[in-house]
Scaffold this motif. Structure first.
Motif, PDB file in Angstrom:
ATOM      1  N   ASN B  49     -30.176-130.425  40.854  1.00 35.93           N
ATOM      2  CA  ASN B  49     -31.503-130.313  40.244  1.00 35.93           C
ATOM      3  C   ASN B  49     -31.618-131.094  38.936  1.00 35.93           C
ATOM      4  O   ASN B  49     -32.579-130.914  38.193  1.00 35.93           O
ATOM      5  CB  ASN B  49     -31.882-128.846  40.034  1.00 35.93           C
ATOM      6  CG  ASN B  49     -30.947-128.150  39.054  1.00 35.93           C
ATOM      7  OD1 ASN B  49     -30.122-128.799  38.407  1.00 35.93           O
ATOM      8  ND2 ASN B  49     -31.075-126.846  38.932  1.00 35.93           N
ATOM      9  N   ARG B  64     -32.137-130.046  56.790  1.00 33.60           N
ATOM     10  CA  ARG B  64     -33.401-129.470  56.324  1.00 33.60           C
ATOM     11  C   ARG B  64     -34.540-130.479  56.509  1.00 33.60           C
ATOM     12  O   ARG B  64     -35.628-130.133  56.966  1.00 33.60           O
ATOM     13  CB  ARG B  64     -33.273-129.076  54.850  1.00 33.60           C
ATOM     14  CG  ARG B  64     -34.535-128.508  54.295  1.00 33.60           C
ATOM     15  CD  ARG B  64     -34.392-127.935  52.904  1.00 33.60           C
ATOM     16  NE  ARG B  64     -35.721-127.616  52.398  1.00 33.60           N
ATOM     17  CZ  ARG B  64     -36.269-128.162  51.326  1.00 33.60           C
ATOM     18  NH1 ARG B  64     -35.601-129.025  50.608  1.00 33.60           N
ATOM     19  NH2 ARG B  64     -37.479-127.842  50.948  1.00 33.60           N
ATOM     20  N   MET B  68     -38.239-130.290  58.828  1.00 35.81           N
ATOM     21  CA  MET B  68     -39.511-130.134  58.124  1.00 35.81           C
ATOM     22  C   MET B  68     -40.640-130.888  58.831  1.00 35.81           C
ATOM     23  O   MET B  68     -40.552-132.101  59.037  1.00 35.81           O
ATOM     24  CB  MET B  68     -39.402-130.656  56.682  1.00 35.81           C
ATOM     25  CG  MET B  68     -38.356-129.962  55.849  1.00 35.81           C
ATOM     26  SD  MET B  68     -38.725-128.236  55.574  1.00 35.81           S
ATOM     27  CE  MET B  68     -39.948-128.360  54.333  1.00 35.81           C
ATOM     28  N   TYR B 262     -44.463-138.302  50.004  1.00 30.97           N
ATOM     29  CA  TYR B 262     -43.796-137.036  50.352  1.00 30.97           C
ATOM     30  C   TYR B 262     -42.712-136.729  49.316  1.00 30.97           C
ATOM     31  O   TYR B 262     -42.603-135.604  48.819  1.00 30.97           O
ATOM     32  CB  TYR B 262     -43.197-137.161  51.754  1.00 30.97           C
ATOM     33  CG  TYR B 262     -42.366-135.973  52.172  1.00 30.97           C
ATOM     34  CD1 TYR B 262     -42.955-134.767  52.517  1.00 30.97           C
ATOM     35  CD2 TYR B 262     -40.971-136.063  52.226  1.00 30.97           C
ATOM     36  CE1 TYR B 262     -42.181-133.678  52.903  1.00 30.97           C
ATOM     37  CE2 TYR B 262     -40.203-134.982  52.612  1.00 30.97           C
ATOM     38  CZ  TYR B 262     -40.811-133.795  52.944  1.00 30.97           C
ATOM     39  OH  TYR B 262     -40.040-132.713  53.318  1.00 30.97           O
ATOM     40  N   TYR B 264     -42.640-137.831  46.305  1.00 28.80           N
ATOM     41  CA  TYR B 264     -43.340-137.537  45.042  1.00 28.80           C
ATOM     42  C   TYR B 264     -43.776-136.074  44.999  1.00 28.80           C
ATOM     43  O   TYR B 264     -43.562-135.378  44.014  1.00 28.80           O
ATOM     44  CB  TYR B 264     -44.553-138.464  44.895  1.00 28.80           C
ATOM     45  CG  TYR B 264     -45.374-138.181  43.662  1.00 28.80           C
ATOM     46  CD1 TYR B 264     -45.057-138.776  42.444  1.00 28.80           C
ATOM     47  CD2 TYR B 264     -46.446-137.293  43.707  1.00 28.80           C
ATOM     48  CE1 TYR B 264     -45.791-138.499  41.307  1.00 28.80           C
ATOM     49  CE2 TYR B 264     -47.175-137.010  42.570  1.00 28.80           C
ATOM     50  CZ  TYR B 264     -46.848-137.614  41.377  1.00 28.80           C
ATOM     51  OH  TYR B 264     -47.573-137.320  40.249  1.00 28.80           O
ATOM     52  N   GLN B 266     -42.625-133.594  46.703  1.00 31.64           N
ATOM     53  CA  GLN B 266     -41.442-132.733  46.652  1.00 31.64           C
ATOM     54  C   GLN B 266     -40.934-132.608  45.220  1.00 31.64           C
ATOM     55  O   GLN B 266     -40.459-131.563  44.807  1.00 31.64           O
ATOM     56  CB  GLN B 266     -40.319-133.337  47.513  1.00 31.64           C
ATOM     57  CG  GLN B 266     -40.504-133.146  48.988  1.00 31.64           C
ATOM     58  CD  GLN B 266     -40.334-131.705  49.420  1.00 31.64           C
ATOM     59  OE1 GLN B 266     -39.475-131.000  48.908  1.00 31.64           O
ATOM     60  NE2 GLN B 266     -41.165-131.244  50.320  1.00 31.64           N
ATOM     61  N   ASN B 275     -35.309-130.290  43.879  1.00 32.34           N
ATOM     62  CA  ASN B 275     -33.937-130.540  44.315  1.00 32.34           C
ATOM     63  C   ASN B 275     -33.794-132.038  44.544  1.00 32.34           C
ATOM     64  O   ASN B 275     -34.220-132.563  45.568  1.00 32.34           O
ATOM     65  CB  ASN B 275     -33.657-129.759  45.602  1.00 32.34           C
ATOM     66  CG  ASN B 275     -32.229-129.964  46.079  1.00 32.34           C
ATOM     67  OD1 ASN B 275     -31.473-130.737  45.495  1.00 32.34           O
ATOM     68  ND2 ASN B 275     -31.867-129.274  47.140  1.00 32.34           N
ATOM     69  N   TYR B 276     -33.225-132.706  43.582  1.00 36.76           N
ATOM     70  CA  TYR B 276     -33.086-134.158  43.695  1.00 36.76           C
ATOM     71  C   TYR B 276     -32.140-134.543  44.830  1.00 36.76           C
ATOM     72  O   TYR B 276     -32.202-135.658  45.340  1.00 36.76           O
ATOM     73  CB  TYR B 276     -32.597-134.752  42.371  1.00 36.76           C
ATOM     74  CG  TYR B 276     -33.625-134.641  41.276  1.00 36.76           C
ATOM     75  CD1 TYR B 276     -34.796-135.377  41.325  1.00 36.76           C
ATOM     76  CD2 TYR B 276     -33.436-133.788  40.195  1.00 36.76           C
ATOM     77  CE1 TYR B 276     -35.755-135.270  40.328  1.00 36.76           C
ATOM     78  CE2 TYR B 276     -34.390-133.668  39.195  1.00 36.76           C
ATOM     79  CZ  TYR B 276     -35.541-134.409  39.270  1.00 36.76           C
ATOM     80  OH  TYR B 276     -36.490-134.290  38.290  1.00 36.76           O
ATOM     81  N   TYR B 278     -32.225-133.249  47.797  1.00 34.68           N
ATOM     82  CA  TYR B 278     -33.076-133.367  48.982  1.00 34.68           C
ATOM     83  C   TYR B 278     -33.915-134.643  48.934  1.00 34.68           C
ATOM     84  O   TYR B 278     -33.993-135.392  49.923  1.00 34.68           O
ATOM     85  CB  TYR B 278     -33.991-132.143  49.092  1.00 34.68           C
ATOM     86  CG  TYR B 278     -34.912-132.205  50.277  1.00 34.68           C
ATOM     87  CD1 TYR B 278     -34.424-132.086  51.569  1.00 34.68           C
ATOM     88  CD2 TYR B 278     -36.282-132.397  50.107  1.00 34.68           C
ATOM     89  CE1 TYR B 278     -35.266-132.173  52.667  1.00 34.68           C
ATOM     90  CE2 TYR B 278     -37.135-132.480  51.196  1.00 34.68           C
ATOM     91  CZ  TYR B 278     -36.622-132.365  52.474  1.00 34.68           C
ATOM     92  OH  TYR B 278     -37.463-132.449  53.553  1.00 34.68           O
TER      93      TYR B 278
END
Lengths: 547, 311
Positions: B49, B64, B68, B262, B264, B266, B275-276, B278
């Motif tokens: 993070n 993940r 999505m 997307y 951005y 997030q 969560n960088y 991800y």
């Protein structure tokens, strides 16, 4: 030999003198500090300690004999609520440095991109000593160890006593998260009230403001018909991504709350899944279908809506109480319109979302105030708290500066006429306190600096607000204060950090699509379930309940 | 033998030391700005993070991501929007170039060229503001007012072009054509200028009219350039952000959200700390797809351009 002795003596004298100079400048010397802070005079606008109450004068001018060292230099990160460069930031900071004795470096990103830049700055690892954060960010960064816990410092401070004396301490107490205090608000949170153009009301023959949703909706329809406009009310987004989410459409959202809240039994829930939210979406859809709500609210920035209200495209506008009442009036008048506004008390159904459950009343939402936070990278957080944050609400010169700005730049007591040769000309006598013309947008006077005098948590000695606060601003603020409910801070969890970006984007998308008539409420919730967002929401609720 | 080869290489380097010295700043620049940042790829396999130390999570972020719905929606939107936009703007650029080429009056030709180049220099933010006004569903919207006045639409049923999934993409393509067609004609105009005029003269002698000349001379001469432009741009289709970001809104995310927007959302729409790990995983996936496209395009390029690739 004698020459050697003389030169040695001279050298020793010089060393002693230099050491003496250094000692005199030692910022840890409380006596030296009190002299600096208490000795300044800001002319007619400065506070007169002899007249101030005892606690105010003490806190503003004296440093208790403790070992808190004053920082020499700090870096602060601020949004547009502090004077920008175009509005005299250099003069403001120079005066602040003079009053606090601290060299201050300022990072001030564009206001609209502030939290994006904060995120980048924190992730970059080079944190400022102090920064302004909204409640959501404060909660997140606090839980991750970015922010210094100032609970002890505040509990043992003179600031707390001053706030208690002015009924301001409750605002700070509402910001505690699990016993931690990660930020110090400078004011009450404030919130939005609904303004209606009096001329539009007159044109439509409406003599009394609505008291319930049926009357409110009827008013919107009548205003549309009487003025022949495309739409009557708009906002920047049908659902905002940040708390308090719904405050620009309170009449339509009523008791709905689209995010997480704590119920009376202490458990957490997501209000988006509740019936109240579905009803709110139906009301918005009806408003758009009937042409009273502007569908382009979907893509408007706040400034777009303001400008539409100022150019008479809209007649109803839910916006900030207090000084914004004056700004709205002035901007309408500058466009040749009648600036008289009727400020609506909340209609019966407006219960400030789930906030109303906290004290059983309801009304507009008094948001959690943005707060001044100290990062854990700050080398001397106690010193920054005492000499920078506490000084901001010292009830004396520094608070005066944060409230009204710099003499000669933002305010004056000189005899002069502003806006001479215009119909808005204002003449002031020598010694009469008045705010000056806005440097960035000439034609309108400043109304405040960072601290809104009507929202201050501590009393300001010799506060000239009686002469600076316009009656319409005072009326709007008093109406809000009498009809608002304090918001709360939602703690941050890993599940929230992980999922809330996706979840909030989907919620905004669904609310907007329903409002624009592109989807029914049932279809929206079917999508919410089938695409896994309900599950995502439940994971966040579970994480909050597990705390 | 090996020793001899090494000495030979060293001798060459010494001989061309001046060139190597000139290359050195570029090499250092590339290392610092292109390759060093790639170390950040490791975050794709961590929970990170930006505050606490990253913790290794293996391929969790990718699992993940693939689960999505919004990710897949953004992925296919990126591919579709980019490719259609590329084909449309190229086609319009070719048509406009050919038409410009037919203009005999040089002054008029230059004026037209200048006018159609100008939108390229306008920022996307300004472009979005202008088209939001033009396409507004209110009575101030130029297009809707026109459609109402000619009787196509009823005054109460105007179209919110930029706020409706059905209309957003056509509006987006039209705006892109308006903004970029002029600029893209530059390369085609250069090719047209290089066509041997003898060909036209010979065709005229053979009785070819304007249309025949265009069909049998101009267009074949342009074909290689068209393919080159398409192939070169195809490699960049995953890098779509600014134009989509400024024109999209909450009502059209299902058709307008692309991978970069997307990422951005997030990062900045959660109200909490992103969560960088991800978002890096999404970025890495995007880069891999882009890389594959570059290799495919390189292969095509070699075929079309007689052995000349793009990398």
């Amino acid at each position: 030999m004698s020459k050697k002795v003389v030169s040695l003596l001279l050298t020793a004298t010089m060393v002693a003198t230099l050491a003496g100079c250094g000692g005199g400048g030692d910022s840890s010397d409380p006596a030296a500090d009190s002299g600096t802070e208490g000795g300044s005079s800001a002319g007619a606008g400065s506070t007169d300690e002899s007249n101030a109450d005892e606690s105010t004068a003490d806190a503003g001018t004296e440093t208790p004999a403790d070992d808190v060292e004053k920082p020499e230099e700090i870096t602060i990160m601020v949004d547009g609520t502090v004077f920008t460069e175009e509005n005299g930031r250099d003069q403001f900071m120079a005066k602040l440095e003079e009053l606090t004795g601290i060299k201050i470096n300022v990072i001030q990103p564009d206001h609209d991109a502030y939290y994006d830049v904060v995120g980048q700055q924190i992730a970059g690892g080079d944190w400022p000593d102090v920064l302004i954060l909204a409640s959501t960010q404060m909660s997140s960064y606090g839980s991750e160890g970015v922010l210094w816990d100032m609970a002890d410092a505040w509990n043992n401070s003179e600031l707390k006593k001053r706030q208690e004396a002015n009924n301001g301490a409750g605002v700070v107490e509402s910001m505690f998260i699990d016993g931690h205090l990660y930020g110090m608000p400078a004011t009450h949170g404030n919130g939005c009230v609904t303004y209606v153009k009096q001329k539009w009301l007159d044109d439509a023959g409406i003599t009394s403001l609505p008291t319930n949703f049926d009357e409110y909706y009827d008013m919107l329809l009548k205003l549309k018909e009487a003025e022949g406009v495309d739409y009557v009310v708009a906002a920047s987004g049908f659902l905002n991504a940040e708390a308090p989410y719904i405050n620009y459409f309170p009449e339509f959202y009523q008791d709905a709350w689209p995010s997480f809240y704590q119920k009376e039994d202490g458990t957490w829930a997501d209000g988006f899944a509740e019936d109240s939210m579905k009803e709110a979406m139906r009301r918005l859809a009806q408003g758009v279908a009937d042409g009273v709500v502007d569908p382009e609210s979907n893509s408007y920035a706040t400034s777009d809506v303001r400008n539409k209200f100022y150019d008479d495209s809209l007649g109803v506008f839910t916006y900030w109480a207090g000084t914004w009442a004056t700004n709205i009036k002035n901007n309408c008048e500058n466009n040749g319109l009648d600036g008289t506004m009727a400020v609506m008390p909340p209609i019966a159904e407006v219960t400030a979302g789930v906030q109303g459950q906290h004290d059983g009343n309801g009304g507009y939402i008094d948001r959690v105030s943005p707060a001044w936070c100290i990062t854990t990278q700050c080398e001397n957080p106690e010193g920054v708290f005492k000499y920078f944050i506490e000084a901001m609400q010292d009830g004396a010169d520094t608070q005066f500066l944060w409230t009204y700005g710099v003499e000669g730049t933002h305010w004056s007591t000189a005899a002069e006429t502003l806006y001479a040769d215009t119909e808005n000309a204002k003449t002031y006598a020598e010694g009469e306190f008045h705010m000056l013309d806005n440097l960035e947008t000439p034609g309108s006077q400043y109304t405040k600096a960072h601290i809104d005098p009507m929202l201050a948590l501590t009393a300001l000695a010799n506060d000239p607000r009686e002469t600076t606060v316009a009656p319409e601003a005072l009326a709007a603020q008093e109406l809000f204060n009498a009809n608002s409910v304090g918001a709360f801070v939602v703690p941050s969890t890993d599940a929230m950090n992980q999922n809330n970006g996706d979840l909030m984007t989907e919620k905004q998308s669904l609310v907007t699509k329903v409002a624009l008539g592109q989807m029914t409420v049932e279809e929206a919730y079917e999508e919410y379930e089938s695409q896994g967002y309900a599950q995502m929401s439940q994971e966040i609720v579970d994480s909050l309940n597990a705390q | 033998m090996k020793e001899k080869k090494k000495n030979n290489t060293m001798a060459k380097i010494y001989k061309y030391r001046g060139f190597y010295l000139m290359f050195l700043p570029v090499f250092v620049f590339a290392i610092i700005f292109f390759y060093a940042p790639m170390l950040g790829i490791r975050y794709a396999f961590t929970d990170y993070n930006g505050i606490k130390e990253p913790t290794f999570t293996g391929i969790q972020n990718f699992l993940r991501m693939f689960s999505m719905h919004n990710f897949w929606s953004a992925f296919w939107n990126t591919i579709q929007i980019s490719i259609i936009k590329l084909l449309l703007t190229t086609a319009f650029a070719v048509i406009v170039s050919i038409l410009l080429n037919e203009i005999a009056n040089l002054l008029f030709k230059k004026v037209v060229q200048t006018i159609i180049y100008l939108p390229h220099f306008m920022s996307w933010v300004v472009t979005a503001s202008i088209f939001s006004l033009i396409l507004s569903p209110s009575s101030s919207g130029l297009v809707n007012t026109f459609l109402v006045n000619i009787g196509v639409l009823d005054a109460n049923s105007t179209i919110y072009f930029l706020g409706t999934s059905k209309w957003w993409r056509p509006a987006y393509y039209i705006i892109n054509i308006w903004k970029e067609t002029g600029w893209q004609t530059v390369i085609f105009m250069a090719t047209l200028a290089g066509i041997n005029t003898d060909l036209y003269e010979a065709a005229a002698i053979d009785g070819a009219g304007r249309w025949a000349k265009m069909r049998y001379i101009t267009f074949p001469q342009l074909r290689n350039t068209i393919l080159t432009v398409i192939i070169l741009n195809l490699a960049k289709v995953m890098n779509l952000f600014e134009s989509a970001f400024v024109l999209q809104n909450n009502a059209v995310l299902d058709v307008a959200n692309v991978l970069e927007t997307y990422i951005y959302y997030q990062s900045f729409n959660s109200g909490s700390i992103p969560n960088y790990g991800y978002t890096t995983a999404v970025g890495l996936f995007k880069s891999l797809v882009g890389c594959v496209l570059v290799l495919v395009c390189n292969h095509w390029s070699k075929k079309v351009r007689e052995g000349r690739g793009i990398v």
